[in-house]
Design a protein around this motif. Structure first.
Motif, short mmCIF file in Angstrom:
data_model
loop_
_atom_site.label_atom_id
_atom_site.label_comp_id
_atom_site.label_asym_id
_atom_site.label_seq_id
_atom_site.Cartn_x
_atom_site.Cartn_y
_atom_site.Cartn_z
N LEU A 397 0.83 -1.21 0.00
CA LEU A 397 0.00 0.00 0.00
C LEU A 397 0.86 1.26 0.00
N ILE A 398 1.92 1.27 0.81
CA ILE A 398 2.76 2.46 0.87
C ILE A 398 3.48 2.69 -0.46
N TYR A 399 4.08 1.64 -1.01
CA TYR A 399 4.82 1.80 -2.27
C TYR A 399 3.88 2.24 -3.38
N THR A 400 2.74 1.58 -3.53
CA THR A 400 1.81 1.94 -4.60
C THR A 400 1.27 3.34 -4.40
N SER A 401 0.97 3.70 -3.17
CA SER A 401 0.48 5.04 -2.88
C SER A 401 1.51 6.10 -3.28
N ASN A 402 2.78 5.83 -3.01
CA ASN A 402 3.84 6.75 -3.41
C ASN A 402 3.92 6.88 -4.93
N ALA A 403 3.76 5.75 -5.63
CA ALA A 403 3.79 5.78 -7.10
C ALA A 403 2.59 6.55 -7.65
N VAL A 404 1.43 6.38 -7.03
CA VAL A 404 0.23 7.11 -7.46
C VAL A 404 0.45 8.61 -7.29
N GLU A 405 1.01 9.01 -6.16
CA GLU A 405 1.26 10.43 -5.91
C GLU A 405 2.26 11.00 -6.91
N ALA A 406 3.26 10.19 -7.29
CA ALA A 406 4.21 10.65 -8.30
C ALA A 406 3.52 10.85 -9.64
N ALA A 407 2.63 9.93 -10.01
CA ALA A 407 1.89 10.05 -11.27
C ALA A 407 0.95 11.26 -11.23
N GLN A 408 0.30 11.46 -10.10
CA GLN A 408 -0.60 12.61 -9.96
C GLN A 408 0.18 13.92 -10.06
N GLY A 409 1.34 13.97 -9.44
CA GLY A 409 2.15 15.19 -9.49
C GLY A 409 2.64 15.51 -10.88
N ALA A 410 2.90 14.47 -11.68
CA ALA A 410 3.38 14.67 -13.04
C ALA A 410 2.24 14.82 -14.05
N GLY A 411 1.00 14.65 -13.60
CA GLY A 411 -0.15 14.78 -14.49
C GLY A 411 -0.29 13.65 -15.48
#
Length: 754
Positions: A397-411
């Motif tokens: 959950l932590i790793y995937t959540s971090n990846a999601v936030e990176a994708a959201q930040g990059a649009g």
């Protein structure tokens, strides 16, 4: 015939005919798609592709299905669904810590593992659910609370005793009177809890069996810890006086009540379950606490196996369970009732897919279909995640959540491989901090020792480990903070075993892959350690420690340890050793403060220091004796709530608590006037959350005042006592970061109000 005739005139006509045929087919497909809809077309074509793939590789009957990577594990034909627009922006994975995760109120979000099924099955015979942090113990407890029928949750404080029945040495023999007395006392306390739960459901019942009625009259009104203490005192009194007749009579009460509870089984009573969680909150690791816990576990097993409709389940960290196993000569009796919190790859994938699907109206399938939809390179992304995680749902959950936030930040419209790789360092830092926190009670400040691996290699020979230990024992900071446990683990064999047991390293024999420990109870036959053994640091810590991909064969004396930088910024710019010294002085000061007016100012100062030293990550700008703008309302301490997660963020969200008021009462009992005063502090500007710290124990009357404030003032008062302050200080001294203790205190009050 005309077509054949045309074709026979020469091969130059073949391309022309092919072009015509292709045009006709293209026109027909376009017309069909417009008429029936693009989704249906893609569904038919998707199904056809799946059928072709299956027909190429028929699976022999009886062959076990391997765990495949997500892209190959689609369990059903594609539905033709596409990722909705802005789906990445709307992803909400939820909290990785079950204590704060609102998603767990949805039964559909859970994954049905063997541990969850065993917890729900009263006939499973399983009592002890053992696993490392992040393996789902609290999630199982929450699911049982929602779907497990008649349940109640206990967070016991009894495992930090200030006194015992007898000398510790006399209590270690599990077959002798002192230890059996403890088991009997805990069993009686559990039986009262279960009967009380059942009796509250049947308020119209007038007559109860005599032994049950007597126990309820004596102990039902007490909370669990006070009940345990009272019963222990009765039995220990008889034991200390040498009054065998009275001792025997007190011990027989547990069996007599159990017999009457068995007789009630004829009424068709459903299983009533007590769920015991968060034992490590008050766990000090002392010999007395360990003996109490061992006796309590025996009591839980006896209640669960001897009374048909009663069950007591304990959720226990594996490091604590291992200490019980080492002490208890009868631990084989407990082993049959243990469930390890283990997870396979498919279950871990299901954990994250259910959360990715959560906010979608039309949901993707599981077993890889959802992962494929959200990730651009699903196979490689999943391989990255699994390589870095220790097969715990929290890690995923932590790793995937971090990846999601990176994708959201990059649009990004999908989660790209670069997002997954970008999340890696953040995840590694998080896991390194959490490892030190997880084992801080067993090995205080262990993160300081682990940080000395910074900048070295990712694997070490046996000889290099010897060199490393010699350097550690000459490091003044390490010796001051960790010397108490490091000195007894200073041989290479013990040091390697310690690092293996906490999951920091795997053990590699010559020519073989490294073996890392399981998530549940320790293997009774772990891999051997010899002078040919290498250790390999788990992949999830490589980035946090900036490790080189090399085997370290020696650590020369003249090579200085690398600098990981500050593991975290401590309040007031303190060094780690200074911080620990301040904490220990504060613990001594708290013990010596007089009750009443004479010690009131000292108590307020100690509470202020506790806020600064233990809650500095979330609460800042600590102000003493704060007045409102009219100069009338005086509050002992007020702090700004700047938490970005966890308990304090939840309080800000729920109660608007941008400011948190701490009120100090240097006496043992709170009165109606105290709560009336607290209600004045609540307003729309600072929010509605107040902590009141006093010197006594919680009483039933306090809950009525708290409920009145919650209803009339839309705020919440959380009482904490001196014992709670000592827990906060002890955890801070040992390097523990997690806010589970104050969360459990809050949950306990909420349950009483509801």
């Amino acid at each position: 015939m005309r077509v054949l005739a045309v074709m026979s005139h020469g091969s130059q006509l073949v391309p022309l005919v092919a072009e015509v045929v292709i045009s006709l087919v293209s026109w027909a497909l376009t017309h069909w798609v417009r008429h029936y809809g693009a989704n249906r077309a893609s569904s038919v074509w998707g199904a056809a592709v799946v059928r072709r793939k299956r027909s190429r590789a028929p699976k022999p009957s009886g062959t076990p299905e391997p765990v495949a990577s997500p892209a190959r594990e689609v369990a059903q034909p594609s539905t033709g669904l596409r990722l909705p627009k802005d789906a990445i922006k709307r992803i909400n994975i939820g909290q990785s810590f079950a204590e704060y995760d609102a998603a767990l109120s949805d039964p559909g979000i859970y994954v049905h593992t063997p541990a969850l099924e065993a917890a729900l099955d009263p006939d499973s015979g399983k009592v002890f659910f053992v696993g490392r942090r992040g393996t789902g113990k609290t999630a199982v407890r929450k699911y049982c609370g929602i779907n497990g029928g008649a349940t109640c949750v206990i967070v016991p404080e009894i495992f930090s005793p200030s006194s015992t029945l007898q000398e510790v040495e006399l209590l270690t023999n599990v077959k002798q009177k002192p230890f059996r007395s403890l088991v009997s006392a805990f069993r009686r306390a559990l039986q009262v809890e279960i009967v009380s739960m059942w009796h509250r459901e049947r308020p119209g019942r007038d007559r109860l069996p005599s032994e049950i009625q007597a126990e309820l009259d004596s102990y039902a009104a007490m909370d669990f810890d006070m009940r345990c203490l009272k019963i222990i005192a009765r039995i220990s009194g008889a034991l200390a006086d040498g009054d065998d007749e009275r001792w025997l009579a007190e011990n027989k009460v547990a069996r007599k009540v159990a017999d009457e509870m068995k007789q009630l089984s004829s009424e068709g009573i459903a299983t009533h379950t007590v769920l015991i969680d968060s034992i490590d909150d008050y766990w000090e690791g002392s010999d007395e606490g360990l003996i109490y816990l061992t006796a309590f576990m025996h009591a839980c097993q006896e209640v669960s196996t001897q009374i048909p409709w009663a069950r007591a389940i304990i959720f226990l960290r594996e490091n604590i369970f291992e200490r019980v196993r080492a002490l208890d000569t009868e631990s084989s009796r407990l082993e049959t009732a243990v469930v390890g919190m283990e997870w396979n790859e498919r279950q871990l994938l299901e954990v994250i897919e259910k959360r990715l699907n959560r906010n979608l109206t039309a949901k993707f399938g599981l077993r890889g279909a959802t992962w494929q939809a959200f990730f651009e390179h699903p196979d490689e992304a999943w391989s990255n995640v699994l390589t870095y995680c220790q097969r715990r749902p929290r890690d995923i959950l932590i790793y995937t959540s971090n990846a999601v936030e990176a994708a959201q930040g990059a649009g990004h419209d999908k989660i790209l491989l670069e997002d997954v790789q970008q999340a890696r360092r953040r995840f590694s830092d998080n896991r390194f901090r959490d490892l030190g926190d997880e084992y801080s009670e067993n090995f205080p400040q262990i993160a300081t020792v682990l940080s000395r691996f910074y900048g070295l290699g990712n694997s070490f020979t046996f000889g290099a480990v010897e060199d490393l230990i010699r350097k550690l024992m000459k490091d003044s900071e390490v010796v001051q903070l960790c010397g108490s446990w490091l000195s007894v683990n200073a041989s290479p064999e013990k040091f390697i075993r310690l690092l293996y047991d906490i999951g920091f390293v795997g053990i590699r024999a010559a020519g073989k892959a490294p073996k890392f420990r399981a998530l549940g109870p320790l293997d009774t036959s772990p891999p051997p350690v010899s002078d040919t053994t290498d250790i390999v640091i788990h992949r999830c810590y490589w980035d946090a420690l900036d490790l080189q991909d090399t085997l370290v064969r020696s650590v020369p004396e003249d090579v200085e340890f690398g600098k990981i930088g500050k593991i975290e910024d401590l309040p007031g710019g303190l060094e780690r050793t200074e911080y620990v010294t301040h904490i220990e002085m504060l613990m001594e000061d708290l013990k010596q403060i007089e009750l009443g007016t004479a010690g009131a100012q000292d108590f307020e100062e100690v509470v202020g220091d506790v806020i600064r030293l233990c809650f500095f990550r979330a609460l800042g700008n600590v102000e003493p004796k704060s007045r409102d703008s009219d100069g009338r309302v005086i509050r002992d301490w007020i702090t700004s709530n700047r938490a970005s997660g966890g308990f304090w963020e939840a309080m800000r969200t729920r109660y608007g608590a941008t400011q948190v008021i701490w009120e100090c009462k240097n006496y043992a009992e709170l009165h109606a006037d105290d709560f009336h005063q607290l209600s004045y502090y609540l307003n729309d500007f600072g929010g509605g959350f107040i902590v009141v710290v006093f010197r006594g124990e919680m009483k039933a009357s306090y809950y009525g005042h708290i409920k009145r404030i919650a209803m009339h003032n839309k705020g919440f008062v959380l009482p904490l006592n001196e014992k709670d302050l000592m827990v906060f200080l002890r955890q801070a001294r040992n390097g523990k970061i997690k806010e589970d203790h104050i969360q459990d205190k809050y949950d306990s009050v909420i349950r009483k109000l509801s």
